[in-house]
Design a protein around this motif. Structure first.
Motif, short mmCIF file in Angstrom:
data_model
loop_
_atom_site.label_atom_id
_atom_site.label_comp_id
_atom_site.label_asym_id
_atom_site.label_seq_id
_atom_site.Cartn_x
_atom_site.Cartn_y
_atom_site.Cartn_z
N ILE A 58 42.88 16.50 7.22
CA ILE A 58 42.63 15.36 7.60
C ILE A 58 41.93 14.89 8.05
CG2 ILE A 58 42.49 16.59 9.64
CD1 ILE A 58 44.67 14.79 11.22
N ASN A 59 41.48 12.77 7.33
CA ASN A 59 40.26 12.61 7.53
C ASN A 59 40.95 11.28 8.53
OD1 ASN A 59 38.22 10.93 7.04
ND2 ASN A 59 38.50 10.97 4.54
N ALA A 60 39.74 11.46 10.09
CA ALA A 60 40.45 10.06 10.26
C ALA A 60 38.79 9.84 10.70
CB ALA A 60 40.53 10.82 11.10
N ARG A 61 37.79 9.28 10.16
CA ARG A 61 36.55 8.46 10.06
C ARG A 61 36.74 7.30 10.12
NH1 ARG A 61 33.82 12.19 5.17
NH2 ARG A 61 33.69 14.71 6.16
N ARG A 62 37.47 6.53 9.65
CA ARG A 62 37.73 5.10 9.92
C ARG A 62 38.52 4.90 11.05
NH1 ARG A 62 38.09 3.10 3.63
NH2 ARG A 62 36.09 3.73 2.81
N MET A 68 45.60 11.75 5.81
CA MET A 68 46.25 13.62 5.71
C MET A 68 47.22 13.99 4.28
SD MET A 68 48.81 14.61 8.98
CE MET A 68 47.26 13.94 10.17
N THR A 69 46.83 15.70 4.64
CA THR A 69 47.21 16.74 3.16
C THR A 69 47.71 17.52 3.68
OG1 THR A 69 45.80 16.44 1.74
CG2 THR A 69 47.12 17.50 1.11
N ILE A 70 49.75 17.35 3.65
CA ILE A 70 50.41 18.61 4.41
C ILE A 70 51.18 19.55 3.80
CG2 ILE A 70 50.97 16.94 6.49
CD1 ILE A 70 53.88 16.63 5.13
N ARG A 71 50.80 20.32 4.10
CA ARG A 71 52.25 21.51 2.87
C ARG A 71 52.95 22.24 3.15
NH1 ARG A 71 49.01 26.70 1.10
NH2 ARG A 71 51.29 27.65 0.96
N ASP A 72 53.53 22.97 2.26
CA ASP A 72 55.38 23.60 2.89
C ASP A 72 54.00 24.83 3.85
OD1 ASP A 72 57.42 25.16 2.81
OD2 ASP A 72 58.06 23.49 2.14
N ASN A 73 55.10 24.84 5.33
CA ASN A 73 54.78 25.90 6.04
C ASN A 73 55.38 27.77 5.23
OD1 ASN A 73 54.10 26.48 8.45
ND2 ASN A 73 55.76 26.78 9.18
N ASN A 74 55.23 27.51 4.06
CA ASN A 74 55.94 28.78 3.42
C ASN A 74 54.90 29.26 2.87
OD1 ASN A 74 56.74 31.34 2.69
ND2 ASN A 74 58.83 30.52 1.58
N PRO A 75 54.00 30.49 3.54
CA PRO A 75 52.75 30.31 2.58
C PRO A 75 53.35 30.99 0.51
CG PRO A 75 52.97 32.13 3.97
CD PRO A 75 53.83 30.93 4.23
N ALA A 76 54.67 31.27 0.41
CA ALA A 76 54.80 31.55 -0.50
C ALA A 76 54.84 30.51 -2.16
CB ALA A 76 56.20 32.12 -1.09
N VAL A 77 55.13 28.97 -1.11
CA VAL A 77 55.64 27.76 -1.83
C VAL A 77 54.17 26.98 -1.67
CG1 VAL A 77 56.85 25.74 -1.43
CG2 VAL A 77 57.94 27.84 -0.93
N VAL A 84 49.31 9.09 4.78
CA VAL A 84 48.48 7.93 4.89
C VAL A 84 48.99 7.37 6.32
CG1 VAL A 84 47.55 7.10 3.19
CG2 VAL A 84 49.33 5.88 3.88
N PHE A 85 48.27 6.84 6.85
CA PHE A 85 48.59 6.45 8.79
C PHE A 85 48.17 5.31 9.31
CE2 PHE A 85 49.89 10.58 9.24
CZ PHE A 85 50.82 11.00 10.16
N PHE A 86 48.72 4.04 9.08
CA PHE A 86 47.38 3.08 9.88
C PHE A 86 47.98 2.31 11.24
CE2 PHE A 86 47.50 3.20 4.56
CZ PHE A 86 47.02 3.59 4.97
N GLY A 87 47.00 2.00 11.24
CA GLY A 87 47.66 0.75 13.05
C GLY A 87 47.41 2.02 13.94
N PRO A 88 48.60 1.77 14.79
CA PRO A 88 48.92 2.27 15.80
C PRO A 88 48.96 3.79 15.52
CG PRO A 88 50.05 0.29 16.32
CD PRO A 88 50.08 0.59 15.00
N PRO A 89 50.37 4.16 14.66
CA PRO A 89 50.25 5.70 14.42
C PRO A 89 48.89 6.36 14.03
CG PRO A 89 51.77 4.34 13.32
CD PRO A 89 51.02 3.26 13.82
N ALA A 90 48.24 5.95 13.43
CA ALA A 90 46.96 6.58 12.80
C ALA A 90 45.89 7.13 13.83
CB ALA A 90 45.79 5.27 12.30
N TYR A 91 45.79 6.17 15.04
CA TYR A 91 45.19 6.47 16.64
C TYR A 91 46.09 7.89 17.47
CZ TYR A 91 42.70 2.07 16.37
OH TYR A 91 41.54 1.13 15.66
N GLU A 92 47.00 8.32 16.59
CA GLU A 92 47.85 9.11 17.79
C GLU A 92 47.73 10.55 16.55
OE1 GLU A 92 50.29 10.95 19.54
OE2 GLU A 92 49.81 9.31 20.51
N ALA A 93 47.76 10.37 14.86
CA ALA A 93 47.53 11.34 13.83
C ALA A 93 46.46 11.58 14.36
CB ALA A 93 47.81 10.94 12.81
#
Length: 424
Positions: A58-62, A68-77, A84-93
């Protein structure tokens, strides 16, 4: 070259561009911008979706932007996605962190400048902690309960190590960072390097074996376990229980230098020292020879200054002793005692004279008294002392009888006489 571009422009302008992608040919292709625009128009028509995964990076420097990079929660996959988030959703993320399990809502999005596909999210919700991170947290609590992270267990690093054991990947930049920076600070520093896998299933057993071998080497003064930065999943080998216990069991001080300053693993908690980077590990383990030489020079200067000051104090003290009258005129040492003796003799003579005079006066008085009371004085005036035959003084006539012999003591001489008559 300019003629070639002119020909290409002319040929492009002479032919109309195909309307459909299937109509493109080698002689009549679409420009990159047009194909990117076609991709974008197709992707924009896709419906919004909900997706779940674990935050890997996650990079929230700006402000107002979160990548953000998300991966499948299954370790085998091994599948991941850029979001990407912009505006109000970015502040929450921006409130989230690596390892969190989240649910996102949004749409697929094409960034036409690079024709890169991402998921533009407009909502994010926390679901929990990802499986791997949750397992590591449970292991952390277990090992902490055993006291493996206690400060009292940690071994102090030697101030002047002669040889450093280094556990690192072969050809890794971390190896060069540690060795180069260490030898810049102390050129004669020696190293015992153990190359291991720093991620994947081979990582834990190889790291455990390398630590054990270096710990058994009596010439190694400190061990550095180093690795460059990486994703959370790339570093989990250094949170393996066997690796943590190997570090805890080592009698040689161990320094962890895994990833960057923001990265963390369980080895950081059990190590005797945690360095933010491999370069930082070299700087914290190896003293700077220039600083040490400066320290030695400063210490020597302070010692010389202190010694010179003490010598000067003693010199001044000796000079003061040499100038004392007792040394320049030794006889002065006995002047006072001699004067005391003289005064004492004078006082003694005075006292003796006084005593003798007083005694003489007393004797004279007693002599005069004795003289006045002496029978001789009476005799001197013409009187005589009469004693009978026994020597007893006769003071009455009745004490004598006719024919008794008496002795008469005069002023001078004695007379023996016989009593011819007694007159009472």
């Amino acid at each position: 070259m300019s003629d070639l571009f002119t020909q290409l422009d002319a040929s492009t302008e002479s032919k109309p561009l195909p309307v459909r992608v299937s109509d493109t040919t080698q002689d009549n292709p679409w420009p990159v911008a047009m194909l990117s625009e076609k991709f974008a128009s197709v992707v924009n028509s896709w419906p919004a979706a909900w997706v779940t995964g674990q935050i890997q990076q996650i990079n929230a420097r700006r402000p107002g932007q979160v990548y953000m990079t998300i991966r499948d929660n299954n370790p085998a996959v091994n599948v991941q996605m850029d979001c990407v988030f912009f505006g109000p959703p970015a502040y929450e993320a921006a409130k989230y962190s690596q390892g969190d399990l989240v649910v996102l809502h949004g749409k697929a999005n094409i960034y036409q400048a690079r024709t890169s596909l991402s998921f533009r999210a407009d909502q994010i919700h926390h679901v929990g902690t990802g499986g791997i991170k949750e397992q590591i947290e449970m292991l952390r609590k277990k090992l902490k309960g055993e006291g493996l992270f206690d400060t009292e267990r940690k071994i102090e690093l030697p101030h002047f190590p002669h040889k450093i054991g280094l556990v690192v990947a072969p050809g890794a930049r971390a190896e060069g960072d540690v060795i180069t920076n260490a030898r810049l600070r102390w050129p004669s520093m020696e190293f015992a390097v153990k190359h291991v896998h720093v991620q994947g299933p081979s990582c834990p057993p190889e790291v455990v074996r390398a630590i054990a071998e270096l710990d058994a080497d009596t010439t190694v003064d400190v061990i550095i376990v180093a690795r460059g930065g990486g994703a959370f999943e790339d570093l989990i080998g250094f949170s393996d229980e066997s690796v943590v216990r190997a570090v805890a069991a080592a009698t040689t001080p161990v320094v962890s230098a895994i990833g960057h300053e923001d990265d963390w693993t369980l080895i950081d908690l059990v190590a005797d020292l945690r360095a933010s980077t491999p370069t930082d590990a070299a700087k914290r383990v190896v003293p700077d020879v220039r600083e040490e030489l400066d320290l030695v020079a400063q210490t020597r200067a302070r010692m010389m200054e202190s010694l010179t000051r003490k010598v000067e104090v003693e010199r001044q003290r000796l000079a003061a002793y040499a100038n004392r009258p007792s040394l320049t005129h030794p006889q002065t040492i006995i002047d006072k005692p001699l004067q005391f003796v003289r005064d004492a003799r004078m006082r003694m003579n005075t006292a003796m004279n006084f005593t003798i005079a007083d005694a003489s006066s007393s004797i004279e008085k007693l002599h005069a008294t004795l003289t006045a009371l002496s029978p001789q004085s009476t005799l001197d005036r013409g009187y005589a002392v009469v004693q009978n035959a026994n020597g007893t003084v006769v003071d009455t006539a009745s004490a004598l009888h006719h024919a008794d012999t008496v002795t008469v003591t005069l002023k001078t001489g004695k007379i023996d006489a016989a009593v011819t008559a007694v007159h009472e």
